[in-house]
Design a protein around this motif. Structure first.
Motif, PDB file in Angstrom:
ATOM      1  N   PHE A  65       0.831  -1.198   0.000  1.00  0.00           N
ATOM      2  CA  PHE A  65       0.000   0.000   0.000  1.00  0.00           C
ATOM      3  C   PHE A  65       0.869   1.252   0.000  1.00  0.00           C
ATOM      4  O   PHE A  65       0.646   2.191  -0.774  1.00  0.00           O
ATOM      5  CB  PHE A  65      -0.944   0.022   1.209  1.00  0.00           C
ATOM      6  N   GLU A  66       1.869   1.256   0.862  1.00  0.00           N
ATOM      7  CA  GLU A  66       2.734   2.432   0.976  1.00  0.00           C
ATOM      8  C   GLU A  66       3.404   2.730  -0.369  1.00  0.00           C
ATOM      9  O   GLU A  66       3.442   3.872  -0.828  1.00  0.00           O
ATOM     10  CB  GLU A  66       3.805   2.201   2.055  1.00  0.00           C
ATOM     11  N   ARG A  67       3.884   1.662  -1.018  1.00  0.00           N
ATOM     12  CA  ARG A  67       4.549   1.827  -2.310  1.00  0.00           C
ATOM     13  C   ARG A  67       3.601   2.440  -3.341  1.00  0.00           C
ATOM     14  O   ARG A  67       3.912   3.426  -4.010  1.00  0.00           O
ATOM     15  CB  ARG A  67       5.020   0.456  -2.807  1.00  0.00           C
ATOM     16  N   GLU A  68       2.424   1.858  -3.440  1.00  0.00           N
ATOM     17  CA  GLU A  68       1.475   2.304  -4.468  1.00  0.00           C
ATOM     18  C   GLU A  68       0.969   3.713  -4.183  1.00  0.00           C
ATOM     19  O   GLU A  68       0.801   4.521  -5.097  1.00  0.00           O
ATOM     20  CB  GLU A  68       0.294   1.330  -4.571  1.00  0.00           C
ATOM     21  N   ALA A  69       0.698   3.991  -2.901  1.00  0.00           N
ATOM     22  CA  ALA A  69       0.194   5.325  -2.548  1.00  0.00           C
ATOM     23  C   ALA A  69       1.269   6.375  -2.804  1.00  0.00           C
ATOM     24  O   ALA A  69       0.985   7.466  -3.308  1.00  0.00           O
ATOM     25  CB  ALA A  69      -0.249   5.348  -1.086  1.00  0.00           C
ATOM     26  N   THR A  70       2.513   6.035  -2.470  1.00  0.00           N
ATOM     27  CA  THR A  70       3.613   6.979  -2.652  1.00  0.00           C
ATOM     28  C   THR A  70       3.824   7.269  -4.135  1.00  0.00           C
ATOM     29  O   THR A  70       4.050   8.409  -4.543  1.00  0.00           O
ATOM     30  CB  THR A  70       4.915   6.410  -2.039  1.00  0.00           C
ATOM     31  N   ARG A  71       3.734   6.192  -4.939  1.00  0.00           N
ATOM     32  CA  ARG A  71       3.903   6.335  -6.383  1.00  0.00           C
ATOM     33  C   ARG A  71       2.897   7.326  -6.981  1.00  0.00           C
ATOM     34  O   ARG A  71       3.144   7.951  -8.000  1.00  0.00           O
ATOM     35  CB  ARG A  71       3.679   4.965  -7.025  1.00  0.00           C
ATOM     36  N   ARG A  72       1.752   7.456  -6.328  1.00  0.00           N
ATOM     37  CA  ARG A  72       0.705   8.348  -6.840  1.00  0.00           C
ATOM     38  C   ARG A  72       0.667   9.685  -6.099  1.00  0.00           C
ATOM     39  O   ARG A  72      -0.344  10.372  -6.085  1.00  0.00           O
ATOM     40  CB  ARG A  72      -0.640   7.651  -6.759  1.00  0.00           C
ATOM     41  N   GLY A  73       1.765   9.991  -5.445  1.00  0.00           N
ATOM     42  CA  GLY A  73       1.888  11.330  -4.851  1.00  0.00           C
ATOM     43  C   GLY A  73       1.462  11.435  -3.399  1.00  0.00           C
ATOM     44  O   GLY A  73       1.511  12.515  -2.815  1.00  0.00           O
ATOM     45  N   ASN A 200     -12.652   3.528   5.099  1.00  0.00           N
ATOM     46  CA  ASN A 200     -13.258   2.225   5.363  1.00  0.00           C
ATOM     47  C   ASN A 200     -12.323   1.087   4.975  1.00  0.00           C
ATOM     48  O   ASN A 200     -12.253   0.078   5.658  1.00  0.00           O
ATOM     49  CB  ASN A 200     -14.592   2.096   4.638  1.00  0.00           C
ATOM     50  N   PHE A 201     -11.621   1.309   3.857  1.00  0.00           N
ATOM     51  CA  PHE A 201     -10.634   0.309   3.428  1.00  0.00           C
ATOM     52  C   PHE A 201      -9.475   1.026   2.753  1.00  0.00           C
ATOM     53  O   PHE A 201      -9.650   2.100   2.169  1.00  0.00           O
ATOM     54  CB  PHE A 201     -11.247  -0.671   2.412  1.00  0.00           C
ATOM     55  N   LEU A 202      -8.301   0.398   2.826  1.00  0.00           N
ATOM     56  CA  LEU A 202      -7.157   0.845   2.042  1.00  0.00           C
ATOM     57  C   LEU A 202      -6.891  -0.266   1.037  1.00  0.00           C
ATOM     58  O   LEU A 202      -6.797  -1.430   1.428  1.00  0.00           O
ATOM     59  CB  LEU A 202      -5.927   1.000   2.934  1.00  0.00           C
ATOM     60  N   VAL A 203      -6.791   0.098  -0.235  1.00  0.00           N
ATOM     61  CA  VAL A 203      -6.574  -0.934  -1.239  1.00  0.00           C
ATOM     62  C   VAL A 203      -5.089  -0.983  -1.588  1.00  0.00           C
ATOM     63  O   VAL A 203      -4.535  -0.028  -2.135  1.00  0.00           O
ATOM     64  CB  VAL A 203      -7.408  -0.650  -2.504  1.00  0.00           C
ATOM     65  N   ALA A 204      -4.458  -2.124  -1.281  1.00  0.00           N
ATOM     66  CA  ALA A 204      -3.004  -2.209  -1.428  1.00  0.00           C
ATOM     67  C   ALA A 204      -2.574  -2.089  -2.885  1.00  0.00           C
ATOM     68  O   ALA A 204      -1.620  -1.381  -3.198  1.00  0.00           O
ATOM     69  CB  ALA A 204      -2.495  -3.520  -0.828  1.00  0.00           C
ATOM     70  N   GLU A 205      -3.279  -2.744  -3.804  1.00  0.00           N
ATOM     71  CA  GLU A 205      -2.771  -2.798  -5.184  1.00  0.00           C
ATOM     72  C   GLU A 205      -2.804  -1.444  -5.888  1.00  0.00           C
ATOM     73  O   GLU A 205      -2.080  -1.246  -6.862  1.00  0.00           O
ATOM     74  CB  GLU A 205      -3.535  -3.841  -6.014  1.00  0.00           C
ATOM     75  N   THR A 206      -3.638  -0.511  -5.392  1.00  0.00           N
ATOM     76  CA  THR A 206      -3.709   0.788  -6.063  1.00  0.00           C
ATOM     77  C   THR A 206      -3.330   1.953  -5.141  1.00  0.00           C
ATOM     78  O   THR A 206      -3.308   3.101  -5.565  1.00  0.00           O
ATOM     79  CB  THR A 206      -5.142   1.058  -6.572  1.00  0.00           C
ATOM     80  N   GLY A 207      -3.101   1.665  -3.865  1.00  0.00           N
ATOM     81  CA  GLY A 207      -2.794   2.747  -2.929  1.00  0.00           C
ATOM     82  C   GLY A 207      -3.973   3.672  -2.701  1.00  0.00           C
ATOM     83  O   GLY A 207      -3.804   4.852  -2.404  1.00  0.00           O
ATOM     84  N   SER A 208      -5.192   3.130  -2.831  1.00  0.00           N
ATOM     85  CA  SER A 208      -6.394   3.972  -2.701  1.00  0.00           C
ATOM     86  C   SER A 208      -7.016   3.837  -1.314  1.00  0.00           C
ATOM     87  O   SER A 208      -6.796   2.864  -0.608  1.00  0.00           O
ATOM     88  CB  SER A 208      -7.471   3.534  -3.703  1.00  0.00           C
TER      89      SER A 208
END
Ligand code: SF4
Lengths: 463, 244
Positions: A65-73, A200-208
């Protein structure tokens, strides 16, 4: 005041129970209808599996999650406890020169007491969820329910409050009252520099982050201000959007009886040049606050919780005493498990006992958390750590010893029956029972029939 | 078919006639019934109070007493549930005992469930006439799936009319020690149950667990209702001569 005193007081509050009964009608009936549309058991099983899968490799999914979220700013920050949440949020506010923060519902912000910290740092927090707003303008009253925070208030009470605080003529039409609140909030929406939401949820594959709301305020909070801060527990991460779809089949149905909530947002990354809205700065504060210790413990099942409140809505004890009696952020069965785990078993002694173990909660829970078993496990820990009152321990020891010595037990039972019949004064009921006054305070205790089964059986057999 | 009758501590103490009614029904169903006289309690009060050690000792005692029977039957959903659903948990770390506990658990039944599903009692001896409403006790319902069985048995009595109440599956507020630890809350929950019982207009509320029975009867009487009878399913099915 302790739980026991609050619970007793609430049990006598018929006005409160009338409000809770209305809510029960809405939520319990709503859920019953809504879950009939799906293969409930299969969906519960699938949801449980998804949540278990996340928890089995929580660290990996969080890293993803951290990786994907970071990748998107986005920027992912970690908070160990409530104090760290407050520090991180106020730091962010300072960095961006924030004077006003608009909030949509976040239980973590309640756990941390964030509003007080923001105020102390010179930032005005404005709750925009209607229920939370009502409580905030009523002198920061505490929520009594995790999805319907002001459920303990009647329309009339809210009308009074609005007239007093808004300085407008008193209205009692719910539509008009809502419009008035919206007008009050609009200026805040437009002038705030920071939005704070839960997730409610954090989506790991998209960092959403996925947000389930009904009032639309969540959208404003997360898209209008230049800074958006998401505060949520580390256990909220799930692997994929596919998993999100499964969980979304059961969350709104279990919570409010809706097929889907009025608003459902999946927010990903900061505003890109081609986007029309969205925050320029996005922070995720992922919080431990006792959760990580539960991984791998006998209480890991509790981390599956998706905060739907079905267990609360269906609980006979909650329906009688309401949420405030529970004393902290989480009421009902999930609160009776979570509160002792998060604030310390010794600081919430009564909660695991505040249940009849009827298991209505366990059968409605969308992720199949065995709530009564967890409460029992907490009771066991109290015993192991010597936290139960001396009198209770002694009585239990004596009884258990007798029960292993049938002859003495038979004698004790015989004498017990004689004693109870003496209390009943020859009648069929006991009106005041000195050994258990709290039973007879609210009801009679039926008198025993006469001689014990064992006495009668043995004398019949010997004939 | 050798059936061990686990009378339960509350029936022994408070309502022996229910034990005799159960005995009579099991015999009417053609069972050979044994009543181990050293039996006391299944250990549920200790288990639910968090005292696993005490609960386990009592569980070992009960298992040893009843192991020789083909079936174990109790006129109580919560005691049968304790044996079937919770004994295995008590012995989770002891394979030898776990096997014995699980084996006995799988042969343990709540009375109405046993009569309807295993013994297939056809001719019910009772002669009750009147309208009844059935309270589904929590453990029987949610641990053992006791729901249709007592109703099917009641339907075999020509004089009985079943009138379902609202919230039949809702807890009566007993909860063992809960009823004393949180007396006011418990009594208030019982009141809602009694309101539903009375609104059904039935002559009697019938149920399968002593805890609920004492709670509901105690509350009805305190509310001034002297009329609505509170009966165990065994009493209704066995008829008057079952009385001790
Ligand atoms: S414990 Fe289960 S029922 Fe209760 S809030 Fe959590 S997910 Fe919902």
């Amino acid at each position: 005041m302790h739980f026991k005193a609050r619970a007793s007081a609430a049990a006598a509050d018929k006005a409160l129970q009338a409000k809770l009964a209305t809510a029960k009608g809405l939520f319990v009936e709503g859920r019953r209808r809504a879950v009939a549309e799906i293969d409930l058991e299969a969906t519960r099983e699938a949801s449980k599996d998804i949540r278990n899968r996340c928890l089995a490799d929580l660290d990996l999914w969080l890293e993803r999650f951290e990786r994907e979220a970071t990748r998107r700013g986005g920027q992912v920050l970690w908070a160990r406890d409530g104090a760290e949440i407050c520090r991180l949020v106020t730091d962010i506010a300072r960095r961006h020169g924030v004077r006003k923060a608009i909030k949509s519902k976040s239980m973590l912000s309640e756990e941390a007491g964030l509003n007080a910290a923001l105020e102390a740092a010179g930032v005005q927090p404005v709750e925009t969820d209607l229920g939370e707003y009502i409580l905030q303008i009523n002198d920061n009253e505490l929520p009594s329910h995790i999805i319907a925070p002001a459920i303990h208030k009647t329309k009339e009470e809210v009308a009074e409050l609005f007239a007093r605080v808004h300085h407008r003529p008193r209205k009692t039409d719910i539509g008009e009252m809502t419009r008035e609140a919206r007008e009050m909030l609009r200026a805040h929406f437009l002038s705030a520099d920071m939005g704070i939401s839960g997730g409610n949820f954090l989506v790991a594959e998209t960092g959403s982050v996925a947000l389930v709301t009904n009032e639309g305020n969540g959208r404003m909070v997360t898209t209008l201000p230049k800074v958006h801060v998401v505060i949520t527990g580390v256990e909220k991460v799930i692997p994929t959007l596919e998993d999100l779809a499964t969980l979304m089949r059961i969350l709104p149905r279990s919570a409010t009886g809706q097929t889907i909530s009025n608003y459902f947002s999946v927010l990903t990354g900061v505003k890109r040049p081609e986007d029309t809205d969205g925050p320029a700065h996005l922070y995720f504060i992922l919080v431990d606050n006792g959760r990580v210790d539960l991984v791998g413990s006998g209480f890991q099942d509790m981390l599956r919780c998706i905060r739907c409140a079905a267990c609360i809505n269906h609980c006979p004890v909650y329906q009688t005493i309401g949420g405030h009696a529970y004393g902290w952020v989480y009421p009902g069965p999930m609160g009776s498990v979570l509160t002792p785990l998060y604030v310390g078993i010794e600081n919430a002694i009564d909660l695991p006992h505040a249940a009849t173990l009827c298991n209505q909660c366990g059968v409605v829970c969308p992720v199949k958390i065995p709530l009564p078993e967890l409460m029992r496990k907490l009771r066991e820990q109290q015993v192991e750590r010597g936290l139960r009152p001396w009198g209770e321990r002694a009585a239990l020891k004596l009884w258990a010893w007798l029960a292993r010595h049938p002859r003495l037990y038979a004698l004790a039972a015989k004498l017990g029956v004689r004693y109870l019949n003496w209390l009943a004064e020859g009648g069929d009921r006991i009106r005041v029972m000195g050994i258990a006054p709290s039973w007879t305070a609210g009801r009679d205790f039926p008198a025993p029939e006469g001689r014990t089964f064992r006495e009668q059986y043995l004398s019949r057999r010997s004939k | 078919m050798k059936v061990g009758l686990f009378v339960t501590c509350l029936v022994d103490l408070m309502r022996p006639r229910i034990g005799f009614a159960a005995l009579r029904l099991l015999e009417a169903a053609g069972c050979e019934v044994v009543v181990p006289t050293s039996q006391t309690c299944c250990g549920q009060p200790a288990y639910n109070s968090g005292d696993r050690r005490a609960a386990r000792l009592l569980a070992e005692k009960l298992i040893a007493e009843f192991e020789g029977c083909d079936w174990v039957v109790a006129p109580s959903g919560s005691c049968a549930g304790m044996i079937r659903a919770h004994y295995p948990d008590l012995f989770a770390d002891d394979p030898a005992w776990l096997e014995r506990a699980a084996a006995l658990g799988s042969r343990t039944y709540e009375l109405a469930d046993f009569l309807a599903s295993v013994a297939k009692l056809d001719k019910v001896p009772g002669d009750f006439t009147g309208t009844v409403t059935y309270h589904d006790s929590c453990s029987g319902l949610r641990e053992l799936g006791v729901k249709a069985q007592p109703r099917a048995l009641l339907a075999k009595l020509p004089g009985v009319i079943l009138r379902e109440m609202n919230g039949a599956e809702e807890c009566c507020g007993f909860g063992g020690a809960f009823a004393v630890k949180f007396g006011e809350v418990s009594a208030r929950i019982a009141e809602k149950k009694c309101d539903n019982v009375r609104a059904s207009g039935a002559d009697a509320v019938v149920l399968g667990d002593l805890g609920c029975m004492l709670n509901i009867e105690g509350k009805l009487r305190r509310m001034g209702d002297e009329k609505t009878r509170v009966l165990h399913i065994a009493e209704v099915l066995a008829g008057d001569d079952a009385k001790g």
